[in-house]
Scaffold this active site. Structure first.
Site, PDB file in Angstrom:
ATOM      1  N   HIS A  70      35.796  37.959  29.644  1.00  0.00           N
ATOM      2  CA  HIS A  70      34.876  38.804  30.417  1.00  0.00           C
ATOM      3  C   HIS A  70      33.624  39.109  29.590  1.00  0.00           C
ATOM      4  O   HIS A  70      33.565  40.131  28.901  1.00  0.00           O
ATOM      5  CB  HIS A  70      35.569  40.108  30.818  1.00  0.00           C
ATOM      6  CG  HIS A  70      36.603  39.947  31.874  1.00  0.00           C
ATOM      7  ND1 HIS A  70      36.332  40.115  33.217  1.00  0.00           N
ATOM      8  CD2 HIS A  70      37.914  39.616  31.792  1.00  0.00           C
ATOM      9  CE1 HIS A  70      37.444  39.902  33.919  1.00  0.00           C
ATOM     10  NE2 HIS A  70      38.415  39.593  33.074  1.00  0.00           N
ATOM     11  N   CYS A 117      36.826  34.721  34.379  1.00  0.00           N
ATOM     12  CA  CYS A 117      38.265  34.939  34.511  1.00  0.00           C
ATOM     13  C   CYS A 117      38.813  34.128  35.686  1.00  0.00           C
ATOM     14  O   CYS A 117      38.890  32.913  35.619  1.00  0.00           O
ATOM     15  CB  CYS A 117      38.559  36.429  34.630  1.00  0.00           C
ATOM     16  SG  CYS A 117      40.296  36.849  34.327  1.00  0.00           S
ATOM     17  N   GLU A 167      30.868  40.225  30.505  1.00  0.00           N
ATOM     18  CA  GLU A 167      30.129  41.394  30.992  1.00  0.00           C
ATOM     19  C   GLU A 167      30.402  42.649  30.175  1.00  0.00           C
ATOM     20  O   GLU A 167      29.575  43.564  30.118  1.00  0.00           O
ATOM     21  CB  GLU A 167      30.436  41.660  32.471  1.00  0.00           C
ATOM     22  CG  GLU A 167      31.842  42.159  32.782  1.00  0.00           C
ATOM     23  CD  GLU A 167      32.847  41.046  33.043  1.00  0.00           C
ATOM     24  OE1 GLU A 167      33.858  41.314  33.718  1.00  0.00           O
ATOM     25  OE2 GLU A 167      32.620  39.920  32.555  1.00  0.00           O
TER      26      GLU A 167
END
EC number: 6.3.4.2
Length: 546
Positions: free
Chosen positions: A515, A379, A517
């Site tokens: 993102h 990001c 994750e």
């Protein structure tokens, strides 16, 4: 399909790990072939955590459908296969906002709006709606029993349990059983008082999960069962462990899933926990060590980067490497210089908002590029890498993001004014738009360029990843950056927005606007994180091509 409900509450102190315990139970039930979902009810007045400070609340977890939710939903997705949605998390603020909106429309036909029945009914409706289509719904109520904020939620689940009946609802309560070194014994009184508080609002727990730093012996469990009016086999000892991924086995060993199935009259095969056994084995048997530097601005609370932390650990499991995360304050990089980055095997710059510490992140990206250190930007981590490249490689002096500098000559990152959301609708934003709920959110399609590192890692031409941002690469300046050697390896579904960038003449330099994750799990990992940690390991062994 008839849905059964397990309501999870906590007592004595906060941060006992209700979410982990609930998710672990869900993992076992899922391993028995049951369709399980989870919900988190948050008593705070914010409509959602999207605009809350990460240093107070921790990370904001983004679901596939673009909901900004509590970090516990990240735990849920890491433990079970069910994907969370906006229906799996709601706050008191959201409930009150909905009720007040209905009142303004006249939906209540002039009635006096009260906590009971209007707020509690709204809570019950949301719980039932979110649980549809599942065998079991595990519903976690945030906060601690006795908190004034959580009373409407406690009353709502009490009513719901009565309406459903004992054969379809049960309560699991987490408490703390502290060990007093001076006395040399475990103390059960806090648990007794916590259950007493729960009983005062009409809830009798069916399962007690007792947190302690050691195994609670049988005589103490018997004492707790007697004074708390539960079966002795329903007093579960949950001692501290060195890995949260051991908890499903810990709970299973005490027959917790059997208690649930017996209560609901469910016949299901024994749980197959072989995947979790593999995770534990990989975690316990690394073949090497790597140190990853995470350069961020919220490092005083590691939970602000919870999913990133976990994704790095997952990648470590897949590479059989023990990952140590060294948190580096980006402001320290600004004030002390990049010397504090020396000795790191790889550098990760995560997402963030605001200009505090942004120059330190830019310096970290420059250090990684110039010193051939593996770099993963997420990001804002992609945006600072782009800014650094523009300034120092593409000769765009003073290049910046319009988020931080309105008068920069080279705004290589700017506000997205229009994009297509996860449902195919056109979204428009301006500088005057509200902060809450106005970002590009949720799962979006990304096209990967042939011959790119990203495509090699994913093994596909397209992927879907989750977003949470309102600034993007300025396409007007992109040709100048590409001419200087920057490679755009990922584009949005309409191929108008840059999603991934790479530096080809660097051993491992990848940055993504999304993102990754949020989709990493201990059983499956994530391609970008796995490639990143693998590169860190190769760097340690001197195998990374510089």
């Amino acid at each position: 399909m008839t849905t059964n409900y397990i309501f999870v509450t906590g007592g004595v102190v906060s941060s006992l790990g209700k979410g982990i315990a609930a998710a672990s139970l869900a993992a076992i039930l899922e391993a028995r072939g049951l369709k399980v979902t989870m919900m988190k009810l948050d008593p705070y007045i914010n409509v959602d955590p999207g605009t809350m400070s990460p240093t107070q609340h921790g990370e904001v977890f983004v679901t596939e459908d673009g909901a900004e939710t509590d970090l516990d939903l990240g735990h849920y997705e890491r433990f079970i296969r069910t994907k969370m949605t906006k229906r799996n998390n709601f706050t008191a603020g959201r409930v009150y906002a909905d009720v007040l909106r209905k009142e303004r429309r006249g939906d209540y036909l002039g009635a006096t709006i009260q906590v009971i029945p209007h707020i509690t009914n709204a809570i019950k409706e949301r719980v039932i709606s979110g649980a549809e289509g599942h065998d079991i719904a595990i519903v976690e109520v945030g906060g601690t029993v006795g908190d004034i904020e959580s009373l409407p939620f406690m009353e709502a689940i009490r009513q719901l349990a009565v309406e459903l009946g004992r054969e379809r609802a049960m309560f699991m309560h987490l408490t703390l059983v502290p060990y007093l070194g001076a006395a040399g014994e475990l103390k059960t009184k806090p648990t007794q008082h916590s259950v007493k508080e729960l009983l005062s609002i009409g809830i009798q727990p069916d399962i007690l999960v007792c947190r302690s730093d050691r195994v609670i012996p049988a005589n103490e469990r018997k004492k707790i069962a007697l004074f708390c009016n539960v079966q002795e086999k329903a007093v579960i000892s949950m001692k501290d462990v060195d890995s949260i991924y051991k908890i499903p086995q810990l709970i299973k060993a005490q027959g917790t899933d059997d208690l649930v199935c017996q209560r609901f009259g469910i016949t299901a095969p024994e749980a197959d926990l072989s995947e979790w056994e593999q995770v534990i084995y990989e975690e316990a048997n690394p073949t090497g060590d790597v140190v990853i530097g995470m350069v961020g601005k919220y490092i005083e609370l590691p939970d602000a980067y919870k999913s990133v932390n976990e994704a790095l650990k997952h990648a470590g499991l897949k590479n059989r490497l023990n990952v140590t995360i060294k948190y580096v304050d980006s402001q320290d990089v600004e004030s002390k210089g990049t010397e504090i980055l020396e000795g790191l095997d790889a550098i990760l710059v995560p997402g963030g908002f605001g200009d505090r510490g942004v120059e330190g992140k830019i310096l970290a990206a420059q250090y990684a590029r110039e010193n051939k250190v593996p770099y993963l930007g997420i990001c804002l981590g992609m945006q600072v890498a782009l800014i650094e490249y523009a300034r120092n490689v593409a000769n765009m002096e003073g290049a910046h993001s319009s988020e931080f500098s309105k008068d920069t000559k080279f705004p290589v990152v700017g506000l997205i004014t229009e994009w297509i959301d996860s449902e195919g609708n056109v979204e428009e934003r301006t500088e005057k738009s509200d902060l809450g709920g106005t970002m590009r959110l949720g799962s979006q399609l990304c096209h990967l360029a042939k011959g790119s590192k990203a495509r090699e890692l994913y093994g596909n031409a397209t992927v879907e990843e989750r977003h949470r941002h309102r600034y993007e690469v300025n396409n007007n300046l992109l040709p100048q950056l590409e001419k200087a050697g920057l490679k755009v390896s990922g584009l949005s579904a309409d191929k108008k927005l840059v999603e991934i960038i790479e530096i080809p003449n660097h051993p491992w330099f990848v940055a993504a606007q999304f993102h990754p994750e949020f989709t990493s799990t201990p059983r499956d990992g994530h391609p970008l994180f796995e490639g990143f940690v693998k590169a860190a390991g190769e760097s340690v062994r001197g195998e990374l091509e510089k």
